[in-house]
Design a protein around this motif. Structure first.
Motif, PDB file in Angstrom:
ATOM      1  N   GLN A  39       0.833  -1.188   0.000  1.00  0.00           N
ATOM      2  CA  GLN A  39       0.000   0.000   0.000  1.00  0.00           C
ATOM      3  C   GLN A  39       0.876   1.250   0.000  1.00  0.00           C
ATOM      4  O   GLN A  39       0.584   2.240  -0.669  1.00  0.00           O
ATOM      5  CB  GLN A  39      -0.909   0.005   1.230  1.00  0.00           C
ATOM      6  N   ARG A  40       1.970   1.179   0.726  1.00  0.00           N
ATOM      7  CA  ARG A  40       2.900   2.307   0.820  1.00  0.00           C
ATOM      8  C   ARG A  40       3.828   2.368  -0.386  1.00  0.00           C
ATOM      9  O   ARG A  40       4.234   3.458  -0.804  1.00  0.00           O
ATOM     10  CB  ARG A  40       3.720   2.175   2.115  1.00  0.00           C
ATOM     11  N   LYS A  41       4.170   1.204  -0.952  1.00  0.00           N
ATOM     12  CA  LYS A  41       5.116   1.154  -2.068  1.00  0.00           C
ATOM     13  C   LYS A  41       4.576   0.295  -3.209  1.00  0.00           C
ATOM     14  O   LYS A  41       5.133  -0.765  -3.523  1.00  0.00           O
ATOM     15  CB  LYS A  41       6.468   0.618  -1.592  1.00  0.00           C
ATOM     16  N   PRO A  42       3.515   0.732  -3.862  1.00  0.00           N
ATOM     17  CA  PRO A  42       2.943  -0.072  -4.956  1.00  0.00           C
ATOM     18  C   PRO A  42       3.884  -0.217  -6.144  1.00  0.00           C
ATOM     19  O   PRO A  42       3.728  -1.142  -6.948  1.00  0.00           O
ATOM     20  CB  PRO A  42       1.680   0.703  -5.338  1.00  0.00           C
ATOM     21  N   GLY A  43       4.854   0.679  -6.267  1.00  0.00           N
ATOM     22  CA  GLY A  43       5.788   0.610  -7.381  1.00  0.00           C
ATOM     23  C   GLY A  43       6.611  -0.664  -7.405  1.00  0.00           C
ATOM     24  O   GLY A  43       7.128  -1.058  -8.459  1.00  0.00           O
ATOM     25  N   VAL A  44       6.744  -1.333  -6.241  1.00  0.00           N
ATOM     26  CA  VAL A  44       7.518  -2.581  -6.197  1.00  0.00           C
ATOM     27  C   VAL A  44       6.878  -3.638  -7.090  1.00  0.00           C
ATOM     28  O   VAL A  44       7.568  -4.467  -7.679  1.00  0.00           O
ATOM     29  CB  VAL A  44       7.651  -3.075  -4.742  1.00  0.00           C
ATOM     30  N   VAL A  45       5.560  -3.608  -7.219  1.00  0.00           N
ATOM     31  CA  VAL A  45       4.879  -4.533  -8.124  1.00  0.00           C
ATOM     32  C   VAL A  45       5.358  -4.313  -9.555  1.00  0.00           C
ATOM     33  O   VAL A  45       5.556  -5.266 -10.322  1.00  0.00           O
ATOM     34  CB  VAL A  45       3.354  -4.370  -8.028  1.00  0.00           C
ATOM     35  N   GLU A  46       5.564  -3.046  -9.922  1.00  0.00           N
ATOM     36  CA  GLU A  46       6.065  -2.734 -11.259  1.00  0.00           C
ATOM     37  C   GLU A  46       7.444  -3.344 -11.486  1.00  0.00           C
ATOM     38  O   GLU A  46       7.750  -3.808 -12.591  1.00  0.00           O
ATOM     39  CB  GLU A  46       6.129  -1.220 -11.463  1.00  0.00           C
ATOM     40  N   LEU A  47       8.276  -3.360 -10.454  1.00  0.00           N
ATOM     41  CA  LEU A  47       9.608  -3.964 -10.593  1.00  0.00           C
ATOM     42  C   LEU A  47       9.497  -5.451 -10.899  1.00  0.00           C
ATOM     43  O   LEU A  47      10.217  -5.977 -11.758  1.00  0.00           O
ATOM     44  CB  LEU A  47      10.421  -3.765  -9.312  1.00  0.00           C
ATOM     45  N   MET A  48       8.608  -6.149 -10.200  1.00  0.00           N
ATOM     46  CA  MET A  48       8.450  -7.583 -10.426  1.00  0.00           C
ATOM     47  C   MET A  48       7.958  -7.863 -11.838  1.00  0.00           C
ATOM     48  O   MET A  48       8.421  -8.808 -12.495  1.00  0.00           O
ATOM     49  CB  MET A  48       7.495  -8.162  -9.386  1.00  0.00           C
ATOM     50  N   ILE A  49       7.038  -7.051 -12.313  1.00  0.00           N
ATOM     51  CA  ILE A  49       6.509  -7.234 -13.664  1.00  0.00           C
ATOM     52  C   ILE A  49       7.589  -6.937 -14.707  1.00  0.00           C
ATOM     53  O   ILE A  49       7.752  -7.682 -15.682  1.00  0.00           O
ATOM     54  CB  ILE A  49       5.284  -6.334 -13.881  1.00  0.00           C
ATOM     55  N   GLN A  50       8.326  -5.866 -14.499  1.00  0.00           N
ATOM     56  CA  GLN A  50       9.402  -5.510 -15.434  1.00  0.00           C
ATOM     57  C   GLN A  50      10.491  -6.581 -15.470  1.00  0.00           C
ATOM     58  O   GLN A  50      11.028  -6.912 -16.534  1.00  0.00           O
ATOM     59  CB  GLN A  50      10.025  -4.188 -15.036  1.00  0.00           C
ATOM     60  N   GLU A  51      10.833  -7.116 -14.306  1.00  0.00           N
ATOM     61  CA  GLU A  51      11.878  -8.135 -14.252  1.00  0.00           C
ATOM     62  C   GLU A  51      11.507  -9.322 -15.125  1.00  0.00           C
ATOM     63  O   GLU A  51      12.331  -9.841 -15.886  1.00  0.00           O
ATOM     64  CB  GLU A  51      12.088  -8.582 -12.810  1.00  0.00           C
ATOM     65  N   ARG A  52      10.257  -9.741 -15.041  1.00  0.00           N
ATOM     66  CA  ARG A  52       9.791 -10.860 -15.853  1.00  0.00           C
ATOM     67  C   ARG A  52       9.814 -10.500 -17.334  1.00  0.00           C
ATOM     68  O   ARG A  52      10.217 -11.308 -18.178  1.00  0.00           O
ATOM     69  CB  ARG A  52       8.367 -11.246 -15.418  1.00  0.00           C
TER      70      ARG A  52
END
Length: 207
Positions: free
Chosen positions: A104-117
Motif C-alpha cells: 500500500q505504501r510502495k505499490p511501485g515494487v509490483v512494477e519492478l516484479m513485472i518488469q523483471e519478468r
C-alpha cells in the motif's frame, strides 16, 4: 538480507523508485545517481551496470518486504513467544496485514516484479519466487505448529504454504494493477479470512 553500505542502500532506494516510475529501458542511471546524491561512476562501481543495478534493486525491494513483515509481526520478540500469545491464525492475519501495508505504501515494487519478468525472462529466475523458495520453510513450520497446537486440521504443509503465498501475491498484484493499492489491507484481509475459514460446510469430493 543484503549487507549494504549506507551509500548502496540509498542508491537502491532511489533506483527502485525510478525503475518503477520510468521502466527499465527508460530509466537513466545519471538521474538515479543525481537523486541519490552520488556520481554516476559510484553507481557503476557498486553495481556494475544498469542491468545489475535493476536486479539488485528488485532483490532489495523483496528483502525489504520480508524485513518489514518481521519487524511488524515479531519485532525483537522470540517467534515462539509471539505464536504462543496470539495463535497461528492471528499470526497469519498479521503477516498478511503487514504484507498488504508495505505494498500500500510502495505499490511501485509490483512494477519492478513485472518488469523483471518482461525484461529478463530468458536469463533471470524471478527474484520474488527465488526469495519465496528460500523462505518457504518458515511458513511451513508455522502451519506445522498450528497443527501441533490443535488450531489447524491436518494437511500437507507445502501446498498450503504455497497457496497462502500465492493468495497474498495475487491479491496485492491485482490490487495494484487495478489502481486500488489504497484498499490493499481490506482486499487482503478478505482473502485471508476466506483462506482461513474456507467456504465449504464440510469436505466436498468430486465424483
Amino acid at each position: 538480507m543484503l549487507n549494504l553500505s549506507d551509500t548502496e542502500s540509498r542508491i537502491l532506494r532511489v533506483a527502485c523508485d525510478v525503475f518503477a516510475r520510468e521502466g527499465f529501458r527508460n530509466a537513466d542511471v545519471q538521474v538515479i545517481a543525481d537523486l541519490a546524491g552520488v556520481g554516476k561512476g559510484t553507481v557503476y562501481r557498486h553495481f556494475g551496470n544498469k542491468e545489475q543495478l535493476f536486479l539488485a534493486a528488485s532483490k532489495h525491494a523483496v528483502e525489504e518486504v520480508a524485513a518489514h513483515i518481521w519487524k511488524d509481526v515479531i519485532g525483537d520478540a522470540d517467534p515462539d513467544d509471539v505464536l504462543a500469545n496470539i495463535g497461528t491464525t492471528n499470526m497469519l492475519r498479521k503477516i498478511a496485514a503487514s504484507y498488504a501495508s508495505y505494498y500500500q505504501r510502495k505499490p511501485g515494487v509490483v512494477e519492478l516484479m513485472i518488469q523483471e519478468r518482461a525484461e529478463f525472462r530468458q536469463s533471470v529466475f524471478p527474484t520474488h519466487l527465488m526469495h519465496r523458495a528460500e523462505h518457504r520453510g518458515g511458513l511451513e513450520r508455522l502451519f506445522q505448529r498450528g497443527m501441533e497446537r490443535g488450531e489447524l486440521r491436518d494437511f500437507e504443509t507445502g501446498p498450503v504454504a504455497d497457496a497462502f503465498a500465492d493468495m497474498l501475491y495475487g491479491s496485492v498484484v491485482n490490487g495494484c494493477l487495478d489502481g486500488g493499492h489504497q484498499h490493499l489491507p481490506e482486499r487482503v484481509a478478505c482473502a485471508v479470512e476466506i483462506f482461513i475459514n474456507g467456504l465449504a460446510c464440510s469436505p466436498i469430493h468430486e465424483e
